[in-house]
Design a protein around this motif. Sequence first.
Motif, PDB file in Angstrom:
ATOM      1  N   ASN A  82      52.531  43.389  35.540  1.00 52.52           N
ATOM      2  CA  ASN A  82      51.917  43.696  36.836  1.00 52.52           C
ATOM      3  C   ASN A  82      51.642  45.194  36.978  1.00 52.52           C
ATOM      4  O   ASN A  82      50.516  45.606  37.272  1.00 52.52           O
ATOM      5  N   GLN A  83      52.649  46.026  36.767  1.00 48.37           N
ATOM      6  CA  GLN A  83      52.480  47.454  37.006  1.00 48.37           C
ATOM      7  C   GLN A  83      51.643  48.138  35.928  1.00 48.37           C
ATOM      8  O   GLN A  83      50.820  49.006  36.227  1.00 48.37           O
ATOM      9  N   LEU A  84      51.843  47.759  34.656  1.00 49.90           N
ATOM     10  CA  LEU A  84      51.052  48.374  33.592  1.00 49.90           C
ATOM     11  C   LEU A  84      49.567  48.082  33.766  1.00 49.90           C
ATOM     12  O   LEU A  84      48.717  48.975  33.657  1.00 49.90           O
ATOM     13  N   PHE A  85      49.247  46.827  34.052  1.00 50.43           N
ATOM     14  CA  PHE A  85      47.848  46.432  34.210  1.00 50.43           C
ATOM     15  C   PHE A  85      47.255  46.995  35.494  1.00 50.43           C
ATOM     16  O   PHE A  85      46.087  47.368  35.531  1.00 50.43           O
ATOM     17  N   PHE A  86      48.080  47.075  36.558  1.00 50.52           N
ATOM     18  CA  PHE A  86      47.569  47.580  37.833  1.00 50.52           C
ATOM     19  C   PHE A  86      47.156  49.043  37.717  1.00 50.52           C
ATOM     20  O   PHE A  86      46.027  49.417  38.070  1.00 50.52           O
ATOM     21  N   ILE A  87      48.069  49.884  37.250  1.00 51.24           N
ATOM     22  CA  ILE A  87      47.776  51.320  37.175  1.00 51.24           C
ATOM     23  C   ILE A  87      46.609  51.584  36.229  1.00 51.24           C
ATOM     24  O   ILE A  87      45.691  52.353  36.550  1.00 51.24           O
ATOM     25  N   LYS A  88      46.621  50.950  35.060  1.00 51.67           N
ATOM     26  CA  LYS A  88      45.546  51.161  34.094  1.00 51.67           C
ATOM     27  C   LYS A  88      44.220  50.651  34.649  1.00 51.67           C
ATOM     28  O   LYS A  88      43.178  51.316  34.537  1.00 51.67           O
ATOM     29  N   GLY A  89      44.235  49.470  35.264  1.00 50.02           N
ATOM     30  CA  GLY A  89      43.005  48.902  35.803  1.00 50.02           C
ATOM     31  C   GLY A  89      42.428  49.711  36.947  1.00 50.02           C
ATOM     32  O   GLY A  89      41.227  49.993  36.982  1.00 50.02           O
ATOM     33  N   LEU A 103      43.175  40.514  46.108  1.00 43.72           N
ATOM     34  CA  LEU A 103      43.185  39.544  47.197  1.00 43.72           C
ATOM     35  C   LEU A 103      43.156  38.111  46.677  1.00 43.72           C
ATOM     36  O   LEU A 103      43.521  37.172  47.383  1.00 43.72           O
ATOM     37  N   ALA A 104      42.735  37.946  45.408  1.00 49.28           N
ATOM     38  CA  ALA A 104      42.688  36.610  44.812  1.00 49.28           C
ATOM     39  C   ALA A 104      44.079  36.083  44.465  1.00 49.28           C
ATOM     40  O   ALA A 104      44.205  34.929  44.042  1.00 49.28           O
ATOM     41  N   THR A 105      45.116  36.906  44.636  1.00 50.35           N
ATOM     42  CA  THR A 105      46.479  36.495  44.287  1.00 50.35           C
ATOM     43  C   THR A 105      46.876  35.138  44.886  1.00 50.35           C
ATOM     44  O   THR A 105      47.425  34.285  44.179  1.00 50.35           O
ATOM     45  N   PRO A 106      46.625  34.884  46.214  1.00 53.21           N
ATOM     46  CA  PRO A 106      47.004  33.566  46.758  1.00 53.21           C
ATOM     47  C   PRO A 106      46.300  32.398  46.064  1.00 53.21           C
ATOM     48  O   PRO A 106      46.851  31.295  46.015  1.00 53.21           O
ATOM     49  N   LEU A 107      45.106  32.630  45.539  1.00 52.16           N
ATOM     50  CA  LEU A 107      44.404  31.567  44.804  1.00 52.16           C
ATOM     51  C   LEU A 107      45.176  31.194  43.547  1.00 52.16           C
ATOM     52  O   LEU A 107      45.373  30.017  43.250  1.00 52.16           O
ATOM     53  N   PHE A 108      45.606  32.204  42.809  1.00 52.53           N
ATOM     54  CA  PHE A 108      46.344  31.939  41.581  1.00 52.53           C
ATOM     55  C   PHE A 108      47.710  31.327  41.879  1.00 52.53           C
ATOM     56  O   PHE A 108      48.202  30.491  41.121  1.00 52.53           O
ATOM     57  N   ILE A 109      48.328  31.758  42.997  1.00 53.92           N
ATOM     58  CA  ILE A 109      49.618  31.172  43.372  1.00 53.92           C
ATOM     59  C   ILE A 109      49.469  29.670  43.583  1.00 53.92           C
ATOM     60  O   ILE A 109      50.318  28.875  43.163  1.00 53.92           O
ATOM     61  N   ILE A 157      38.904  43.554  34.881  1.00 53.28           N
ATOM     62  CA  ILE A 157      39.601  42.473  34.179  1.00 53.28           C
ATOM     63  C   ILE A 157      41.108  42.727  34.170  1.00 53.28           C
ATOM     64  O   ILE A 157      41.913  41.808  34.367  1.00 53.28           O
ATOM     65  N   LEU A 158      41.519  43.983  33.957  1.00 56.78           N
ATOM     66  CA  LEU A 158      42.946  44.317  33.976  1.00 56.78           C
ATOM     67  C   LEU A 158      43.553  44.059  35.349  1.00 56.78           C
ATOM     68  O   LEU A 158      44.667  43.538  35.456  1.00 56.78           O
ATOM     69  N   VAL A 159      42.828  44.423  36.412  1.00 57.97           N
ATOM     70  CA  VAL A 159      43.323  44.178  37.767  1.00 57.97           C
ATOM     71  C   VAL A 159      43.436  42.674  38.032  1.00 57.97           C
ATOM     72  O   VAL A 159      44.392  42.212  38.678  1.00 57.97           O
ATOM     73  N   LEU A 160      42.484  41.905  37.509  1.00 61.27           N
ATOM     74  CA  LEU A 160      42.534  40.457  37.683  1.00 61.27           C
ATOM     75  C   LEU A 160      43.746  39.863  36.960  1.00 61.27           C
ATOM     76  O   LEU A 160      44.454  39.006  37.504  1.00 61.27           O
ATOM     77  N   PHE A 161      44.020  40.339  35.734  1.00 60.66           N
ATOM     78  CA  PHE A 161      45.204  39.877  35.015  1.00 60.66           C
ATOM     79  C   PHE A 161      46.478  40.310  35.725  1.00 60.66           C
ATOM     80  O   PHE A 161      47.486  39.589  35.719  1.00 60.66           O
ATOM     81  N   ASN A 162      46.443  41.488  36.351  1.00 55.66           N
ATOM     82  CA  ASN A 162      47.570  41.934  37.156  1.00 55.66           C
ATOM     83  C   ASN A 162      47.834  40.953  38.295  1.00 55.66           C
ATOM     84  O   ASN A 162      48.985  40.597  38.572  1.00 55.66           O
ATOM     85  N   ALA A 163      46.772  40.495  38.955  1.00 51.93           N
ATOM     86  CA  ALA A 163      46.917  39.541  40.059  1.00 51.93           C
ATOM     87  C   ALA A 163      47.484  38.209  39.565  1.00 51.93           C
ATOM     88  O   ALA A 163      48.323  37.595  40.231  1.00 51.93           O
ATOM     89  N   ILE A 164      47.036  37.762  38.385  1.00 52.27           N
ATOM     90  CA  ILE A 164      47.549  36.507  37.812  1.00 52.27           C
ATOM     91  C   ILE A 164      49.036  36.650  37.496  1.00 52.27           C
ATOM     92  O   ILE A 164      49.852  35.768  37.807  1.00 52.27           O
ATOM     93  N   SER A 165      49.406  37.768  36.867  1.00 52.04           N
ATOM     94  CA  SER A 165      50.805  37.998  36.519  1.00 52.04           C
ATOM     95  C   SER A 165      51.685  38.056  37.762  1.00 52.04           C
ATOM     96  O   SER A 165      52.769  37.461  37.809  1.00 52.04           O
TER      97      SER A 165
END
Length: 299
Positions: A82-89, A103-109, A157-165
């Motif tokens: 989460n943090q590695l992908f967030f900061i880099k993204g 904001l897409a986090t609830p969708l993945f949940i 894409i990194l931010v999206l993977f952060n949201a999935i994680s």
Amino acid sequence: MKKNLRAHLALIGANLIFGASYSIVKIITPGYMPAFALNAARVIVAIFFFTISFGFSGGRAWPAKKDWPLLALCSLTGIVINQLFFIKGVSMTSPIHSSLLSLATPLFITGIAAWLLRESFTILKAIGLLLGLSGAGMLILLKGSGNHSPDSLTGDILVLFNAISYSFYLVLIKPLMSQYQGTDILRWLFLLGAIIILPLGTPDLLSIQFQSWPANAWAALLFVTIGATFLAYLFNIYGISQLGAAATGSYIYTQPIFATLIACFFFGEELTLQRILAALLIIGGVFLTNYKKRPPSLG
């Protein structure tokens, strides 16, 4: 001040901090500090403050042996990835893009809970998931902002993977939240996360010439390490303890509002019609995936 009011104010404060961090992170990285070095700094500061808070909370020193595997998995998804992908993204893309994609986090949940917890997955939820992912896809493929770097696609894409994680983390952490204090869990998660994050970021962190930094870079570092890593987490924990996880989670919808206002008024970002449409698709998708019919009235 009533407890509920304090809890709501704490959650507004937490999401204001998170919303501002989408822009403030870009002040410090990559210009003054590489992304992995900033993550190492965040972990060091978080461990320091959560260790101090342990002395006042009266919590447990260590969890039960049986809970270590789940804690390790939560640390991997909620802290490391989460943090590695967030900061880099965030350092590579627009603050508005990154906040809307988060904001897409609830969708993945919803999708992950249906898969791991066997929660019901209706046609309405499926439509909402597709709608929200369409909005996320529109943001990722969107071009045309003058502030967009050539690496913005990778950042999105990194931010999206952060949201999935982070979505996996929110689903997996639920059993632990019912057994331990929130501050104890966070301390253990950051300690476990440090095993991976510190070796990745410490070499860059030690090579930084801090004495040449201007005041705004120092202010950004303090905001990200103390505000967005320690205080915001504490505010969220307080919100969960007083209002519950569902009410706390609903405040995530304020983050893009704060992030967009701050990015537009203070950092010159542009709010385009395409971004507004993408946001509406994501919000509509979240609404459909969480929509529940009211039971019929007996009177």
